[in-house]
Write a protein that holds these residues in place. Structure first.
Motif, mmCIF file in Angstrom:
data_model
loop_
_atom_site.group_PDB
_atom_site.id
_atom_site.type_symbol
_atom_site.label_atom_id
_atom_site.label_comp_id
_atom_site.label_asym_id
_atom_site.label_seq_id
_atom_site.Cartn_x
_atom_site.Cartn_y
_atom_site.Cartn_z
ATOM 1 N N VAL A 385 0.869 -1.050 0.018
ATOM 2 C CA VAL A 385 -0.175 -0.082 0.074
ATOM 3 C C VAL A 385 0.834 1.287 -0.014
ATOM 4 C CG1 VAL A 385 -1.837 1.322 1.301
ATOM 5 C CG2 VAL A 385 -1.820 -1.485 1.183
ATOM 6 N N SER A 386 2.013 1.263 0.668
ATOM 7 C CA SER A 386 2.941 2.254 0.651
ATOM 8 C C SER A 386 3.372 2.762 -0.850
ATOM 9 C CB SER A 386 4.207 1.918 1.344
ATOM 10 O OG SER A 386 4.803 0.789 0.879
ATOM 11 N N TRP A 387 3.346 1.869 -1.792
ATOM 12 C CA TRP A 387 3.664 2.082 -3.068
ATOM 13 C C TRP A 387 2.664 2.293 -4.005
ATOM 14 C CZ3 TRP A 387 8.263 4.061 -4.270
ATOM 15 C CH2 TRP A 387 9.290 3.521 -3.580
ATOM 16 N N PHE A 388 1.457 1.538 -3.832
ATOM 17 C CA PHE A 388 0.195 1.600 -4.925
ATOM 18 C C PHE A 388 -0.562 3.019 -4.484
ATOM 19 C CE2 PHE A 388 0.596 -3.058 -5.495
ATOM 20 C CZ PHE A 388 1.451 -2.983 -6.445
ATOM 21 N N SER A 389 -0.490 3.332 -3.146
ATOM 22 C CA SER A 389 -1.429 4.481 -2.748
ATOM 23 C C SER A 389 -0.768 5.592 -2.400
ATOM 24 C CB SER A 389 -2.132 4.061 -1.425
ATOM 25 O OG SER A 389 -2.901 2.986 -1.284
ATOM 26 N N PHE A 390 0.545 5.747 -2.474
ATOM 27 C CA PHE A 390 1.315 6.863 -2.184
ATOM 28 C C PHE A 390 2.630 6.914 -3.325
ATOM 29 C CE2 PHE A 390 -0.508 6.054 1.708
ATOM 30 C CZ PHE A 390 -1.508 6.943 1.847
ATOM 31 N N GLY A 391 3.516 6.070 -3.085
ATOM 32 C CA GLY A 391 4.825 6.167 -3.970
ATOM 33 C C GLY A 391 4.445 6.249 -5.548
ATOM 34 N N LEU A 392 4.082 5.186 -5.991
ATOM 35 C CA LEU A 392 3.660 5.285 -7.609
ATOM 36 C C LEU A 392 2.720 6.150 -8.011
ATOM 37 C CD1 LEU A 392 3.309 1.321 -8.182
ATOM 38 C CD2 LEU A 392 5.188 3.068 -8.932
ATOM 39 N N PRO A 393 1.619 6.879 -7.435
ATOM 40 C CA PRO A 393 0.836 7.894 -8.096
ATOM 41 C C PRO A 393 1.741 9.201 -8.074
ATOM 42 C CG PRO A 393 -0.425 6.807 -6.266
ATOM 43 C CD PRO A 393 0.979 6.224 -6.312
ATOM 44 N N GLY A 394 2.990 9.356 -7.182
ATOM 45 C CA GLY A 394 3.855 10.398 -7.052
ATOM 46 C C GLY A 394 4.618 10.579 -8.433
ATOM 47 N N ILE A 395 5.068 9.034 -8.687
ATOM 48 C CA ILE A 395 5.892 9.023 -9.528
ATOM 49 C C ILE A 395 5.283 9.183 -11.314
ATOM 50 C CG2 ILE A 395 7.304 6.984 -10.931
ATOM 51 C CD1 ILE A 395 8.021 5.925 -8.346
ATOM 52 N N PHE A 396 3.975 8.739 -11.110
ATOM 53 C CA PHE A 396 3.103 8.986 -12.252
ATOM 54 C C PHE A 396 3.207 10.292 -12.704
ATOM 55 C CE2 PHE A 396 0.338 5.111 -11.056
ATOM 56 C CZ PHE A 396 1.150 4.277 -11.479
ATOM 57 N N TRP A 397 2.803 11.140 -11.615
ATOM 58 C CA TRP A 397 2.800 12.545 -11.967
ATOM 59 C C TRP A 397 3.971 13.295 -12.388
ATOM 60 C CZ3 TRP A 397 4.710 17.371 -10.996
ATOM 61 C CH2 TRP A 397 4.019 18.377 -11.258
ATOM 62 N N LEU A 398 5.090 12.864 -11.823
ATOM 63 C CA LEU A 398 6.590 13.299 -12.399
ATOM 64 C C LEU A 398 6.611 12.692 -13.577
ATOM 65 C CD1 LEU A 398 8.315 12.745 -8.805
ATOM 66 C CD2 LEU A 398 7.769 14.800 -9.638
ATOM 67 N N TYR A 399 6.233 11.734 -14.022
ATOM 68 C CA TYR A 399 6.640 11.172 -15.429
ATOM 69 C C TYR A 399 5.744 11.950 -16.398
ATOM 70 C CZ TYR A 399 6.627 7.955 -19.332
ATOM 71 O OH TYR A 399 7.016 7.229 -20.650
ATOM 72 N N MET A 400 4.327 12.126 -16.059
ATOM 73 C CA MET A 400 3.668 12.930 -17.164
ATOM 74 C C MET A 400 3.810 14.457 -17.289
ATOM 75 S SD MET A 400 -0.263 11.942 -16.076
ATOM 76 C CE MET A 400 -0.575 12.219 -14.502
ATOM 77 N N TYR A 401 4.562 14.980 -16.344
ATOM 78 C CA TYR A 401 4.774 16.534 -16.504
ATOM 79 C C TYR A 401 6.432 16.750 -16.338
ATOM 80 C CZ TYR A 401 -0.050 17.390 -15.609
ATOM 81 O OH TYR A 401 -1.337 17.227 -15.654
ATOM 82 N N TRP A 402 7.020 15.583 -16.992
ATOM 83 C CA TRP A 402 8.446 15.705 -17.219
ATOM 84 C C TRP A 402 9.026 17.053 -17.896
ATOM 85 C CZ3 TRP A 402 12.768 13.108 -15.294
ATOM 86 C CH2 TRP A 402 13.887 13.216 -15.732
#
Length: 456
Positions: A385-402
């Protein structure tokens, strides 16, 4: 200037994110080149998947998330005190709302994504897909195992330990498998509505029961000094209460209008934040310092059985929704792009039933091997849950708005916020694994694959 040059400028990266992320125009950006719609065209298909209205999606998300998690929260308040726990419940609820919204943004940008594994492919190619595919399957197995474990606690309570706990676990396994047989989310959503009512009525009944009976379990404490291990274990239980994110991509993929996902998300988050806050505070206030986990055990002998009886649908169905998402992820991975996915023949149906049978047997083994409710939730939270609910969504945003992190003051704020999500996920994972391991090692309440009464 040539018309083609003008077109290039108009469609340049600096224009890409100026429109709201859930407008249809955003779907024109970054078209998928290596993947296809998970379900394809369904006009003439025997089995149609993309049939969920936004409110049905919201009901499913509530059924998936609001069940096992809420039962551990009053004990969390007893561990760290009323005020810190309520701040964490509301704060993590707001953070998980934003991270869920980012998942919706990512799905609108890449409409072929069906699971976290598909998102991993976008981020890191085949290796990312493989790693996240295994992680999401393990999460669902552990989470469904916690529902089977809760089922055994419930049956031991209702029957006064009428038989071996392993037998009750097998009964829970069979029920979950049977209710997982429908292949579409829409059919499961009607079960989700029953789960929605069940958890609400059961929790309200428990609040009324402890308020009337006022069991003498020790006085409530506004703040409480505790060890780091116990304190952070309590935090991971709150994190688990917001564990629905791994299923979000699958829910969106079966919506009639994926752009309506924010409505479903708000429906989920508003319900769970209010219910978690009120229920945990009231039950802890009247049940006291030694409140049970699961919380339904805090009522008196008669009302405890009534509350567990009312909670039977949510204990089973919430696990069914989680299991359905997990089985569907594997099913889509195997049959994506083929006609078999939409058929009702014996091969398609046999694959679905076979996947479900294997999944629930493994979940039962996990439930029997780790029979301590709170410790199991903490382990799942730390690992996944640490990754799916918090860590990965943050990475998704950083990837989209690179490349656009410092484009405007608002982008800078959002960049820092999403970096914070990633750091947040790393901390919960690392510290949570440590404290959960210590807690499981030190807890000798019952052994693995034990017939003992785990409702005591």
């Amino acid at each position: 200037m040539a018309s083609s040059e003008v077109k290039d400028i108009e469609c340049g990266p600096e224009q890409r994110h100026e429109k709201p992320p859930f407008e249809d125009d955003n779907l024109k950006e970054d078209p998928p080149s290596v993947e296809v719609d998970p379900f394809g065209a369904e006009e003439t298909a025997e089995v149609k998947y993309k049939t969920l209205a936004w409110w049905q999606c919201g009901i499913l998300m509530i059924a998936e998330t609001v069940s096992v998690g809420v039962l551990s929260l009053p004990a969390t308040l007893a561990t760290i005190g009323l005020i810190p726990a309520l701040i964490l419940i509301v704060g993590l609820g707001l953070v998980s709302t934003y991270s869920g919204y980012v998942i919706g943004q990512f799905r609108q940008r890449y409409p072929f994504v069906h699971s976290m594994a598909d998102a991993g492919f976008i981020l890191m190619g085949p290796i990312g897909r493989a790693v996240i595919e295994v992680a999401q399957l393990l999460f669902f197995l552990f989470a469904c195992g916690s529902h089977i474990l809760t089922f055994t606690v419930m049956m031991n309570t209702l029957t006064d330990h009428g038989t071996c706990s392993i037998v009750f676990g097998v009964v829970g396994l069979i029920l979950c498998l049977i209710f997982s047989l429908p292949r579409t989310m829409k059919n499961v959503s009607w079960l989700g509505f029953i789960s929605f009512l069940s958890v609400f009525i059961a929790v309200v009944t428990t609040m009324v029961a402890v308020g009337v009976e006022r069991p003498d379990y020790g006085d409530m404490m506004l703040t409480r000094k505790t060890s780091f291990t116990n304190g952070f274990s309590a935090v991971t239980n709150i994190v688990f209460a917001y564990c629905g994110h791994p299923g979000f991509f699958g829910f969106i993929a079966e919506m009639k209008e994926p752009k309506d996902f924010p409505k479903s998300l708000c429906m989920l988050q508003a319900f769970e934040i209010v219910l978690y806050t009120v229920a945990s505070a009231v039950i802890y206030r009247y049940a006291g310092q030694n409140v049970a986990s699961p919380a339904l055990g805090s009522a008196g002998p008669v009302m405890r059985k009534v509350a567990y009886g009312l909670a039977i649908p949510t204990i089973v169905i919430a696990g069914v929704v989680l299991g359905h998402v997990a089985i569907k992820n594997v099913y889509v991975r195997m049959l994506r792009g083929t006609d078999m996915m939409h058929r009702r023949d014996w091969r398609s149906t046999g694959i679905w039933i076979g996947l479900g049978t294997v999944f629930w047997i493994v979940a039962w083994i996990i439930a029997s091997a780790i029979p301590v409710f709170s410790n199991l939730l903490g382990l799942v939270s730390a690992l996944f849950v640490s990754w799916f609910s918090f860590g990965l969504p943050g990475i998704f945003w950083l990837y989209m708005y690179w490349g656009e992190y410092f484009k405007s003051p608002m982008k800078i704020i959002l960049t820092l916020a999403n970096l914070g999500l990633v750091v947040h996920g790393i901390m919960i994972c690392a510290l949570g694994l440590w404290v959960s391991g210590v807690a499981i090692h030190n807890d000798d309440a019952s052994g693995s694959f034990s017939c003992a009464n785990n409702a005591i």
